[in-house]
Design a protein around this motif. Structure first.
Motif, PDB file in Angstrom:
ATOM      1  N   SER A  34      64.571  80.207 -80.681  1.00 27.85           N
ATOM      2  CA  SER A  34      63.433  80.616 -80.930  1.00 27.85           C
ATOM      3  C   SER A  34      62.582  79.776 -81.588  1.00 27.85           C
ATOM      4  CB  SER A  34      63.235  82.018 -81.522  1.00 27.85           C
ATOM      5  OG  SER A  34      63.971  82.987 -80.745  1.00 27.85           O
ATOM      6  N   TYR A  35      61.282  79.371 -81.343  1.00 30.48           N
ATOM      7  CA  TYR A  35      60.320  78.752 -81.792  1.00 30.48           C
ATOM      8  C   TYR A  35      61.012  77.172 -82.206  1.00 30.48           C
ATOM      9  CZ  TYR A  35      58.053  82.924 -82.652  1.00 30.48           C
ATOM     10  OH  TYR A  35      57.726  84.349 -82.395  1.00 30.48           O
ATOM     11  N   ALA A  36      61.910  76.593 -81.187  1.00 29.59           N
ATOM     12  CA  ALA A  36      62.488  75.424 -81.436  1.00 29.59           C
ATOM     13  C   ALA A  36      61.536  74.379 -81.496  1.00 29.59           C
ATOM     14  CB  ALA A  36      63.652  75.032 -80.275  1.00 29.59           C
ATOM     15  N   ASP A  37      60.369  74.442 -80.628  1.00 36.38           N
ATOM     16  CA  ASP A  37      59.330  73.546 -80.512  1.00 36.38           C
ATOM     17  C   ASP A  37      58.378  73.478 -81.904  1.00 36.38           C
ATOM     18  OD1 ASP A  37      57.097  72.165 -79.437  1.00 36.38           O
ATOM     19  OD2 ASP A  37      55.919  73.820 -79.458  1.00 36.38           O
ATOM     20  N   LYS A  38      58.313  74.543 -82.464  1.00 40.42           N
ATOM     21  CA  LYS A  38      57.668  74.539 -83.643  1.00 40.42           C
ATOM     22  C   LYS A  38      58.490  73.957 -84.773  1.00 40.42           C
ATOM     23  CE  LYS A  38      54.420  76.463 -81.490  1.00 40.42           C
ATOM     24  NZ  LYS A  38      54.162  75.547 -80.438  1.00 40.42           N
ATOM     25  N   ILE A  39      59.664  74.194 -84.754  1.00 41.39           N
ATOM     26  CA  ILE A  39      60.709  73.693 -85.792  1.00 41.39           C
ATOM     27  C   ILE A  39      60.469  72.202 -85.563  1.00 41.39           C
ATOM     28  CG2 ILE A  39      63.141  73.449 -86.631  1.00 41.39           C
ATOM     29  CD1 ILE A  39      63.423  76.386 -85.445  1.00 41.39           C
ATOM     30  N   PHE A  40      60.598  71.673 -84.428  1.00 37.52           N
ATOM     31  CA  PHE A  40      60.655  70.177 -84.185  1.00 37.52           C
ATOM     32  C   PHE A  40      59.521  69.434 -84.780  1.00 37.52           C
ATOM     33  CE2 PHE A  40      58.570  66.934 -81.651  1.00 37.52           C
ATOM     34  CZ  PHE A  40      59.487  65.743 -81.702  1.00 37.52           C
ATOM     35  N   HIS A  41      58.107  70.342 -84.532  1.00 35.82           N
ATOM     36  CA  HIS A  41      56.965  69.767 -85.002  1.00 35.82           C
ATOM     37  C   HIS A  41      56.937  69.807 -86.437  1.00 35.82           C
ATOM     38  CE1 HIS A  41      54.179  69.671 -81.761  1.00 35.82           C
ATOM     39  NE2 HIS A  41      54.902  70.309 -81.020  1.00 35.82           N
ATOM     40  N   LEU A  42      57.606  70.818 -87.246  1.00 37.01           N
ATOM     41  CA  LEU A  42      57.708  71.005 -88.690  1.00 37.01           C
ATOM     42  C   LEU A  42      58.226  69.658 -89.156  1.00 37.01           C
ATOM     43  CD1 LEU A  42      57.445  73.662 -90.921  1.00 37.01           C
ATOM     44  CD2 LEU A  42      59.637  72.610 -90.888  1.00 37.01           C
ATOM     45  N   ILE A  43      59.571  69.535 -88.634  1.00 35.06           N
ATOM     46  CA  ILE A  43      60.529  68.312 -89.208  1.00 35.06           C
ATOM     47  C   ILE A  43      60.074  66.918 -89.076  1.00 35.06           C
ATOM     48  CG2 ILE A  43      62.707  67.444 -88.805  1.00 35.06           C
ATOM     49  CD1 ILE A  43      63.724  70.233 -88.259  1.00 35.06           C
ATOM     50  N   ALA A  44      59.446  66.684 -87.744  1.00 30.21           N
ATOM     51  CA  ALA A  44      58.759  65.445 -87.372  1.00 30.21           C
ATOM     52  C   ALA A  44      57.600  65.305 -88.209  1.00 30.21           C
ATOM     53  CB  ALA A  44      58.195  65.706 -85.965  1.00 30.21           C
ATOM     54  N   TYR A  45      56.766  66.189 -88.769  1.00 28.48           N
ATOM     55  CA  TYR A  45      55.673  65.716 -89.556  1.00 28.48           C
ATOM     56  C   TYR A  45      56.132  65.783 -91.223  1.00 28.48           C
ATOM     57  CZ  TYR A  45      52.520  65.305 -86.038  1.00 28.48           C
ATOM     58  OH  TYR A  45      51.651  64.624 -84.862  1.00 28.48           O
ATOM     59  N   ILE A  46      57.264  66.333 -91.374  1.00 32.51           N
ATOM     60  CA  ILE A  46      57.923  65.825 -93.051  1.00 32.51           C
ATOM     61  C   ILE A  46      58.465  64.375 -92.696  1.00 32.51           C
ATOM     62  CG2 ILE A  46      59.923  66.362 -94.071  1.00 32.51           C
ATOM     63  CD1 ILE A  46      59.918  69.295 -93.393  1.00 32.51           C
ATOM     64  N   TYR A  97      47.150  75.506 -81.188  1.00 31.85           N
ATOM     65  CA  TYR A  97      46.670  75.644 -82.563  1.00 31.85           C
ATOM     66  C   TYR A  97      48.192  76.059 -83.344  1.00 31.85           C
ATOM     67  CZ  TYR A  97      41.853  76.270 -81.486  1.00 31.85           C
ATOM     68  OH  TYR A  97      40.574  75.795 -80.974  1.00 31.85           O
ATOM     69  N   TYR A  98      48.992  76.662 -82.612  1.00 33.02           N
ATOM     70  CA  TYR A  98      50.407  76.970 -83.424  1.00 33.02           C
ATOM     71  C   TYR A  98      51.010  75.518 -83.672  1.00 33.02           C
ATOM     72  CZ  TYR A  98      49.494  81.745 -82.801  1.00 33.02           C
ATOM     73  OH  TYR A  98      48.892  82.944 -82.807  1.00 33.02           O
ATOM     74  N   ASP A  99      50.962  74.561 -82.786  1.00 34.32           N
ATOM     75  CA  ASP A  99      51.523  73.188 -83.144  1.00 34.32           C
ATOM     76  C   ASP A  99      50.857  72.543 -84.170  1.00 34.32           C
ATOM     77  OD1 ASP A  99      53.440  73.379 -81.032  1.00 34.32           O
ATOM     78  OD2 ASP A  99      52.297  71.972 -79.700  1.00 34.32           O
ATOM     79  N   VAL A 100      49.393  72.595 -84.152  1.00 36.94           N
ATOM     80  CA  VAL A 100      48.674  72.022 -85.450  1.00 36.94           C
ATOM     81  C   VAL A 100      49.286  72.740 -86.738  1.00 36.94           C
ATOM     82  CG1 VAL A 100      46.419  71.798 -86.656  1.00 36.94           C
ATOM     83  CG2 VAL A 100      46.599  71.656 -83.968  1.00 36.94           C
ATOM     84  N   LEU A 101      49.455  74.112 -86.640  1.00 33.87           N
ATOM     85  CA  LEU A 101      49.778  74.848 -88.055  1.00 33.87           C
ATOM     86  C   LEU A 101      51.333  74.476 -88.277  1.00 33.87           C
ATOM     87  CD1 LEU A 101      49.484  77.157 -89.975  1.00 33.87           C
ATOM     88  CD2 LEU A 101      50.317  78.447 -88.332  1.00 33.87           C
ATOM     89  N   ALA A 102      52.118  74.132 -87.395  1.00 27.85           N
ATOM     90  CA  ALA A 102      53.444  73.578 -87.634  1.00 27.85           C
ATOM     91  C   ALA A 102      53.621  72.207 -88.312  1.00 27.85           C
ATOM     92  CB  ALA A 102      54.481  73.850 -86.418  1.00 27.85           C
ATOM     93  N   ASN A 103      52.605  71.291 -87.630  1.00 27.94           N
ATOM     94  CA  ASN A 103      52.454  69.762 -88.241  1.00 27.94           C
ATOM     95  C   ASN A 103      51.872  70.080 -89.520  1.00 27.94           C
ATOM     96  OD1 ASN A 103      53.118  69.174 -85.439  1.00 27.94           O
ATOM     97  ND2 ASN A 103      50.953  68.581 -84.870  1.00 27.94           N
ATOM     98  N   THR A 104      51.036  70.806 -89.745  1.00 24.18           N
ATOM     99  CA  THR A 104      50.481  70.809 -91.044  1.00 24.18           C
ATOM    100  C   THR A 104      51.508  71.647 -92.279  1.00 24.18           C
ATOM    101  OG1 THR A 104      48.205  71.232 -90.090  1.00 24.18           O
ATOM    102  CG2 THR A 104      48.382  71.505 -92.486  1.00 24.18           C
ATOM    103  N   THR A 105      51.944  72.435 -91.604  1.00 27.32           N
ATOM    104  CA  THR A 105      53.116  72.953 -92.591  1.00 27.32           C
ATOM    105  C   THR A 105      54.153  71.867 -93.028  1.00 27.32           C
ATOM    106  OG1 THR A 105      52.749  75.128 -91.535  1.00 27.32           O
ATOM    107  CG2 THR A 105      54.793  74.904 -92.899  1.00 27.32           C
ATOM    108  N   GLY A 106      54.353  71.107 -91.972  1.00 32.16           N
ATOM    109  CA  GLY A 106      55.549  69.990 -92.188  1.00 32.16           C
ATOM    110  C   GLY A 106      54.815  69.143 -93.333  1.00 32.16           C
ATOM    111  N   VAL A 107      53.642  68.617 -93.097  1.00 30.23           N
ATOM    112  CA  VAL A 107      52.981  67.847 -93.926  1.00 30.23           C
ATOM    113  C   VAL A 107      52.997  68.347 -95.514  1.00 30.23           C
ATOM    114  CG1 VAL A 107      50.606  66.832 -94.518  1.00 30.23           C
ATOM    115  CG2 VAL A 107      51.484  66.862 -92.141  1.00 30.23           C
TER     116      VAL A 107
END
Length: 124
Positions: A34-46, A97-107
């Motif tokens: 579940s939410y693998a895409d958002k986890i990818f975004h989070l880790i990628a932006y960290i 927008y959820y990708d932007v949120l996941a990216n920003t959370t990683g940042v």
């Protein structure tokens, strides 16, 4: 030498991230997490934020706190830019927008990590 390696890695990583976010991924197998895409975004932006922090700090000799600020702003704007490109340049991807949120959370997570590490670094 390290400063040049980090800078080249930062550029290559940014290019790879841009490429992965703009190509069609419809032929890839579906991941059952579940939410693998958002986890990818989070880790990628960290990783993206950390790489650019070290580029600004080591290669461009920007002080620690300014390097954190610049890398956070750059990573956030880069993530938004990619989402806009997905919505305007591709037919298989869309602005999310959820990708932007996941990216920003990683940042933000990367910024917190950097703040903690730099406090410890300055105490040494």
């Amino acid at each position: 030498m390290l400063k040049n390696i980090v800078f080249v890695l930062s550029i290559l990583y940014a290019f790879l991230l841009l490429l992965l976010c703009l190509i069609s991924l419809n032929n890839l197998p579906k991941v059952s997490i579940s939410y693998a895409d958002k986890i990818f975004h989070l880790i990628a932006y960290i990783i993206f934020t950390l790489l650019w922090f070290f580029s600004f700090f080591l290669r461009f000799k920007v002080n620690i706190y300014r390097s954190i600020t610049i890398s956070v702003l750059f990573a956030t704007l880069f993530g938004i830019f990619i989402e806009v490109l997905q919505g305007s340049l591709t037919s298989t991807r869309s602005f999310d927008y959820y990708d932007v949120l996941a990216n920003t959370t990683g940042v933000i997570i990367a910024a917190i990590m950097l703040k903690v590490l730099t406090k410890k670094y300055q105490k040494i």
